[in-house]
Structures are given as C-alpha cells and as structure tokens.
Design a protein around this motif. Structure first.
Motif, short mmCIF file in Angstrom:
data_model
loop_
_atom_site.label_atom_id
_atom_site.label_comp_id
_atom_site.label_asym_id
_atom_site.label_seq_id
_atom_site.Cartn_x
_atom_site.Cartn_y
_atom_site.Cartn_z
N PHE A 1 -10.73 14.73 -12.41
CA PHE A 1 -10.17 15.88 -11.69
C PHE A 1 -9.06 16.53 -12.51
N ASP A 2 -9.08 17.89 -12.56
CA ASP A 2 -8.11 18.61 -13.39
C ASP A 2 -7.02 19.29 -12.58
N GLY A 3 -6.92 18.97 -11.29
CA GLY A 3 -5.86 19.54 -10.47
C GLY A 3 -4.83 18.50 -10.09
N ASP A 4 -4.00 18.84 -9.10
CA ASP A 4 -2.96 17.91 -8.64
C ASP A 4 -3.58 16.81 -7.77
N ILE A 5 -3.11 15.59 -7.98
CA ILE A 5 -3.51 14.45 -7.16
C ILE A 5 -2.26 13.93 -6.45
N TYR A 6 -2.33 13.81 -5.14
CA TYR A 6 -1.19 13.36 -4.34
C TYR A 6 -1.53 12.03 -3.65
N LEU A 7 -0.50 11.29 -3.36
CA LEU A 7 -0.62 10.07 -2.56
C LEU A 7 0.01 10.32 -1.20
N LEU A 8 -0.74 10.05 -0.13
CA LEU A 8 -0.18 10.12 1.21
C LEU A 8 0.34 8.74 1.57
N SER A 9 1.64 8.64 1.84
CA SER A 9 2.22 7.33 2.11
C SER A 9 3.20 7.41 3.27
N ARG A 10 3.73 6.24 3.64
CA ARG A 10 4.63 6.14 4.78
C ARG A 10 5.85 5.31 4.41
N ASN A 11 6.96 5.58 5.06
CA ASN A 11 8.14 4.74 4.92
C ASN A 11 8.16 3.72 6.04
N VAL A 12 7.56 2.57 5.79
CA VAL A 12 7.52 1.52 6.81
C VAL A 12 7.45 0.19 6.09
N SER A 13 8.16 -0.79 6.61
CA SER A 13 8.22 -2.10 5.98
C SER A 13 6.84 -2.73 5.88
N GLY A 14 6.48 -3.18 4.70
CA GLY A 14 5.20 -3.85 4.49
C GLY A 14 4.06 -2.91 4.16
N TRP A 15 4.21 -1.63 4.49
CA TRP A 15 3.14 -0.68 4.22
C TRP A 15 3.72 0.57 3.56
N GLY A 16 4.78 0.40 2.79
CA GLY A 16 5.41 1.54 2.16
C GLY A 16 4.74 1.91 0.86
N ILE A 17 5.44 2.73 0.10
CA ILE A 17 4.84 3.28 -1.11
C ILE A 17 4.60 2.21 -2.17
N GLU A 18 5.37 1.10 -2.12
CA GLU A 18 5.16 0.06 -3.13
C GLU A 18 3.76 -0.53 -3.04
N SER A 19 3.31 -0.85 -1.84
CA SER A 19 1.97 -1.41 -1.70
C SER A 19 0.91 -0.37 -2.03
N ASP A 20 1.16 0.90 -1.71
CA ASP A 20 0.21 1.96 -2.06
C ASP A 20 0.09 2.10 -3.58
#
Length: 549
Positions: A479-498
């Motif tokens: 893919f030659d466009g922007d790629i985004y990550l949809l994430s949440r600020n919540v313990s155990g399921w935050g951006i680190e695990s994503d």
C-alpha cells in the motif's frame, strides 16, 4: 340458526397491546449499547450497502460475514430516527410476541368458555414476556427476540391447524404446515441459531400423525417449507460467501468446505455446551440461582425451565404408575394433538439448543412459550377456577424471581450515535485493528474510501497459514498511502499490545501525534496513530515474537 363465529377481536387487541406497552417499556431501560451492536449489527448492513464485503477484512471479526439483512432496519433506524423513537418501534415489534403467545395459549385452552379462556391466555402471555431474554433485549438490537417472532408465527399456524383438523394430513392443514415451515425457514436463514427450533417443529409435526404414510408426507412438506424459506432469506448471501470465500456458510463449517481464507474448523461457539448428560439435565436447575453458567451468561435467573422438568418427571411417573396399575400401555404424551405438538416442539428444541449452542439468548422463543406448558401440565384435568389460580400464581412467582440478562445501556439522547472522528490527510488510507474488540461501528463515520483490516481476532491471527493472512500481508506491504492503527487507552489492551501485533507485519509507529476519536459508545478513549514500515535491521523487527499475545 347459524352458530355465532368465535370472537377474534381479542387477538388483535393483544397484538396492539403488546406493541404499545413493550414499546413504552423500552423507553424506561435506556439506549441500547450492546457488544454485538458495536461489533457487527451496525457495520454489516453498512458494508453490504456500500459494497465493502471483500474490500474490508473482518473489522467485525468473524461476525463480519453474517447475513446482514436482519440488521438493515436497525441500520436505517439508528441513522435516521431519534433514539427514543427507534427504541419504541423496536420494543413494539419485539412486543408482538405477547400477542402471538396469547394466540397460542387461547388455542390450547379453548375448552374454557368466554372470559376464562382469554384470562388464562393473557396470564400466560404476561408470564411469557416476563422472561430474562425478552426483558434484557427490550429495545435492543441482538435480534434474538425479533427472530423468535418467526418461530411464534409458525407455532400459531400449526397449533391452530391441529386444533381445527386434528392432524396435519388434510389439504388445509398441509397448507398451514407449509406456510408455517416456510416462515420458520426464513427465520433460520436470517439467524442460524433458530435451527434448533426448526428441528423441534419438524419432529413435532411428524409426531402428530398416526400413520407412517402421513408422517412421511408431513416430514416432506415441513422440509420443503424450511429449505425454501432458508433459501429465500439466505440463498443470496450464501452465493456471495461462496464467490468471495469458497464457503457458502463462511466462516462456519469450514472443517467441511475448507475455504483457504480461514482455518479448517467449524468456528461455532461451543463453550457453553454441557459436557455430559448429567450436566445437561442440571442446566435448568442452574438457571434458577447464581451459578458458573449464569455468571457467564449475563447473570440471568429463571425458574420456568426447572418447573417444566419437575412437571415432566411427575407426569411420566404418574403415567408409569397408571400403566402398571391398569396393565395398559402408558400414554406418555398429551392426547390433544395441538398440545402434543407443542410439548414435542419444546423438548426437541431445548435438547437441540443444548447440544448446539447452550447460549441463553437463543432460547427467546422457548422462554415465552414455557408458561403455556406449565399451566397445561399442572391443570390438565382441572376446571377454570384452578387453572386461573395456577396461571396467576405462576405469573406472580416469575415477576418476583426472574432476573433479566444484563446488557450495556446508555442514557437516551436525541441522536442514537454520538461519534466524532478526526479528518484524515487523505481518504486513500488503511486503518488496522489489532485487537478483538467491538470497534467496527466506527467505520460508517469515516470516508467510504478508507479500507479497514483486522489482523488478530476470532477469525484469524497473525500466525495463521491462511489466504487471508497472505492477502493482509500483501496489502499492507504494497500500500502506498497512509496506514493508521486504531487503538485504545486501556490497561492490558493499550497501544503496547497492539504494536506487538503490528511488528509481525513490519509496521511500527511514526513520530506523528495521535488523532483522537470521541465516542460515547466506548468507555476507553480511542485514537488513530500513523504507522510506518520498519527497516529490516530494526531491532524491534528482528526481536518480534512469532505470535501476538
């Protein structure tokens, strides 16, 4: 003198009363915000109407590929109607179950004259809708109570035909059998969990006949109606799934069809199915009090199933004693064909439900019919006074003991949806979801050109050797466009695990700021973060685990 035809106006009154009262009751419990609504009830019709099937990949997990037709009214209503108006209308439609149960009860208790018949039917209908699934889903979009209407309409037609003709062998009765089976088949096609009730209707119809010839004809007609209805409501969607994924039931039954897009397994949720016959018999008694089963099933409580087991055991014991005393063959089932049909339907449907799902929401049709069988079992040979007293007592006990299933609700506001999304620099973008949470409801608020891909969920996982994962890696890699990550600020399921998941695809965060998403429908804060490709010698890439989680 021409006999006066039986009154029919009470049936219409019951339907209208159920619609209005349940519509109003839906306004008292709050706005629906259930998990399935946020996961796929809103997304699926959006994807169907906007030709996103095959463009996105599993943003609502495996539920992304459920038949969307049942959810089209929810999609339209939540988008275009005030939240309270939508809740009233949906609750009203669900409330039609009151009128249908009233009709079934009025047929079963037709031996009582005048007001007694209508009073007993009304008490049974009230006890029927005062039930865990019905109350818990009132004004909500889970669809279990909506699709149960197909079952109840089928029962009305068949019970009425049996009460009128004594069997389903005659021409008029066979028309009713085909119509009832067709309607039920439509329900099965819209939501496959109704299949257990289809088994119940088909087997019960056969049990009403007294000759093998009639039984074979009845089975053939019922099967033709069920299959025809199923194809009417699900045939097109099965073709779409076959063309897209080489499995008409995708992703289910993939142990049979072996689509390369998913693992070769059945994908059914079998976590609640009893592990033994003893556990299966114990389930109805677990329903009445707190147990590990009810704890995993939205904390509901209900005694009606335990009552039915006790009544059935007492009936069988009495029949056995009577047969020994009189040296005759025991009549295990009721003599009246309509009541016999209803008993067999209920028993077979419940057993099939335990064997295939054992998820309490899928008993929506059974819980509303159960009070009719309770009253009939306790009052088989009693007069109107005893029957009315038993029906009233049953209603009182259910009102005081039933605990509805618990689903998330929100305070009503003018608009149903309250979601604000950031403006992307370009609609030529991909958003990746790396967690199995209900987030697909956000998709309709973004530009239609944005593509959504879920990489780690209940359908697929990064290490799966499937065509889906090969395509995901190819799309993200080219893919030659922007790629985004949809994430949440919540313990155990935050951006680190994503990010641990995204490293498996050679992607990591770039240094741009997060883009916040505001939504009253998700407790944790949501945001988009732009992703960038990791270099091949990046330590994060080389140390990435083989599988996330």
């Amino acid at each position: 003198m021409v006999p006066k035809p039986p009154a029919t106006w009470p049936y219409g009154v019951a339907l209208v009363l159920g619609f209005v009262l349940c519509g109003l009751a839906a306004l008292t419990v709050g706005q629906d915000n259930n998990w399935d609504l946020r996961n796929y009830h809103y997304y699926n019709p959006h994807a169907f109407l906007n030709d996103r099937v095959g463009y996105d990949f599993a943003p609502a997990q495996r539920q992304s590929y459920f038949n969307p037709f049942l959810d089209l009214p929810h999609y339209w209503g939540t988008r275009h109607l005030p939240a309270r108006v939508f809740a009233f209308l949906l609750g009203g439609v669900q409330g039609l179950a009151f009128g249908l149960v009233f009709a079934i009860a009025a047929i079963v208790f037709r031996r009582f004259a005048g007001n007694t018949r209508w009073m007993v039917a009304g008490l049974c209908a009230l006890a029927g809708v005062h039930a865990p699934v019905f109350i818990g889903e009132l004004g909500a979009t889970e669809n279990d109570t909506v699709v149960s209407l197909f079952v109840l309409v089928s029962l009305v037609l068949l019970v009425r035909a049996l009460a009128t003709h004594g069997s389903l062998s005659g021409r008029s009765a066979r028309r009713a059998l085909f119509a009832g089976s067709l309607i039920l088949g439509i329900g099965v096609g819209l939501k496959g969990t109704v299949m257990s009730h289809a088994f119940g209707v088909a087997i019960a119809a056969v049990f009403t006949e007294r000759t093998w010839r009639a039984r074979v004809a009845t089975a053939a007609i019922a099967s033709a109606g069920l299959v025809g209805g199923f194809l009417l409501s699900n045939g097109y969607w099965m073709m779409r799934m076959w063309e897209q994924f080489e499995n008409p039931m995708f992703p289910f039954c993939n142990d049979i069809f072996k689509s390369p897009w998913a693992d070769p397994r059945h994908y059914n949720d079998r976590s609640m199915i009893p592990a033994s016959w003893a556990e299966a018999v114990a389930y109805p008694f677990q329903f009445r009090t707190h147990s590990s089963y009810t704890d995993r099933q939205h904390d509901f409580r209900d005694v009606r199933y335990a009552w039915l087991v006790v009544i059935a055991a007492a009936w069988l014991f009495e029949r056995l004693v009577h047969s020994i005393w009189t040296r005759s063959r025991p009549a295990v089932l009721p003599v009246n064909p309509d009541l016999r049909f209803l008993v067999v339907f209920f028993v077979v449907s419940f057993v099939a439900w335990e064997a295939s799902f054992a998820i309490i929401r899928y008993t929506a049709a059974l819980e509303v019919v159960a009070p009719i069988l309770i009253v009939a079992g306790l009052c088989a040979s009693h007069g109107p006074k005893v029957t009315k007293a038993v029906a009233a007592a049953m209603l009182a006990v259910l009102v005081s003991t039933v605990e509805p299933i618990h689903h998330e609700r929100l305070p009503f506001e003018k608009a149903f949806w309250d979601v604000q999304v950031p403006e992307l620099s370009s609609a030529h973008a991909i958003v990746v979801i790396a967690v199995d949470r209900p987030l697909a409801y956000l998709i309709p608020f973004f530009p239609n050109e944005v593509r959504w891909i879920s990489v780690d969920n209940n359908l697929t996982r990064p290490s799966a050797p499937t065509k889906a994962q090969k395509e995901i890696r190819k799309v993200l890699g080219e893919f030659d466009g922007d790629i985004y990550l949809l994430s949440r600020n919540v313990s155990g399921w935050g951006i680190e695990s994503d990010l641990a998941v995204m490293q498996l695809y050679g992607l990591g965060l770039d240094d741009t700021d997060e883009l916040p998403i505001t939504s009253k429908h998700t407790e944790s804060s949501l945001f988009l973060r732009r992703l960038t490709r990791l270099s091949t010698d990046d330590p994060a890439q080389s140390d990435a685990p083989l599988e996330a989680g």
